[in-house]
Design a protein around this motif. Sequence first.
Motif, PDB file in Angstrom:
ATOM      1  N   ALA A  96       8.884  74.752  76.237  1.00  0.00           N
ATOM      2  CA  ALA A  96       7.683  74.662  77.068  1.00  0.00           C
ATOM      3  C   ALA A  96       7.889  75.375  78.394  1.00  0.00           C
ATOM      4  N   GLU A  97       6.875  76.133  78.781  1.00  0.00           N
ATOM      5  CA  GLU A  97       6.853  76.881  80.048  1.00  0.00           C
ATOM      6  C   GLU A  97       7.843  78.048  80.092  1.00  0.00           C
ATOM      7  N   SER A  98       8.305  78.514  78.929  1.00  0.00           N
ATOM      8  CA  SER A  98       9.146  79.709  78.886  1.00  0.00           C
ATOM      9  C   SER A  98       8.391  80.825  78.165  1.00  0.00           C
ATOM     10  N   THR A 156       5.966  75.087  65.306  1.00  0.00           N
ATOM     11  CA  THR A 156       5.357  74.429  66.455  1.00  0.00           C
ATOM     12  C   THR A 156       6.357  74.392  67.606  1.00  0.00           C
ATOM     13  N   VAL A 157       5.919  74.797  68.775  1.00  0.00           N
ATOM     14  CA  VAL A 157       6.768  74.867  69.959  1.00  0.00           C
ATOM     15  C   VAL A 157       7.098  73.454  70.445  1.00  0.00           C
ATOM     16  N   TYR A 169       3.628  86.092  77.227  1.00  0.00           N
ATOM     17  CA  TYR A 169       2.963  84.836  76.882  1.00  0.00           C
ATOM     18  C   TYR A 169       3.884  83.655  77.195  1.00  0.00           C
ATOM     19  N   THR A 170       3.395  82.695  77.963  1.00  0.00           N
ATOM     20  CA  THR A 170       4.147  81.485  78.289  1.00  0.00           C
ATOM     21  C   THR A 170       3.814  80.412  77.256  1.00  0.00           C
ATOM     22  N   LEU A 171       4.848  79.939  76.570  1.00  0.00           N
ATOM     23  CA  LEU A 171       4.687  78.935  75.528  1.00  0.00           C
ATOM     24  C   LEU A 171       4.369  77.563  76.127  1.00  0.00           C
ATOM     25  N   VAL A 172       3.581  76.806  75.404  1.00  0.00           N
ATOM     26  CA  VAL A 172       3.218  75.442  75.785  1.00  0.00           C
ATOM     27  C   VAL A 172       3.648  74.540  74.639  1.00  0.00           C
TER      28      VAL A 172
END
Length: 168
Positions: A60-62, A54-55, A125-128
């Motif tokens: 976040a936002e990278s 899990t991110v 893809y930008t991770l959240v």
Amino acid sequence: MKRRTALVGAATALATAVAGCSSGGTNSDDEDGEPVEPADTSAGEQARQSLQVTVGEELAESEWQSISATYPRGRFTVESAQHEDIALGVDTSGDGTADEEFDASDISGVNNNDYSFTIELDTGYTLVEGDTILVEYPAVENPSEPGDYEVEVSISEVQTATATITIE
């Protein structure tokens, strides 16, 4: 679509492991419930390894750039894998299935040695925070001796989780 079916099946199995409803071979991170699960937990068997991480806030936002797993030296053997044999996805809804899927064209490199692998990505893809990364790596040989083994999983060399795999 065999890959989607496999990734969904792995995600479902891993979601069950996170919920604590799975029997023998369940593997979870000490506190976060971040599993690493071999398809076969038998000693000495080569098995497909499913990873679920899990991110966290730090990512976040990278952009998702890589995923790696490091197994205990001299215990597991990590073989090379072709890009098309690796399944990648991101569960954005928390339902255990991949909402975003990636294929061989999103992998820029796969590196391995005897005890680890790294998959380099060019997904855009930008991770959240809260996304769950789902990965299946096809070629890891379990140790010949049963026991509990710690595996370190890293996302984009920023976030690291440790999971325990039970080999029977």
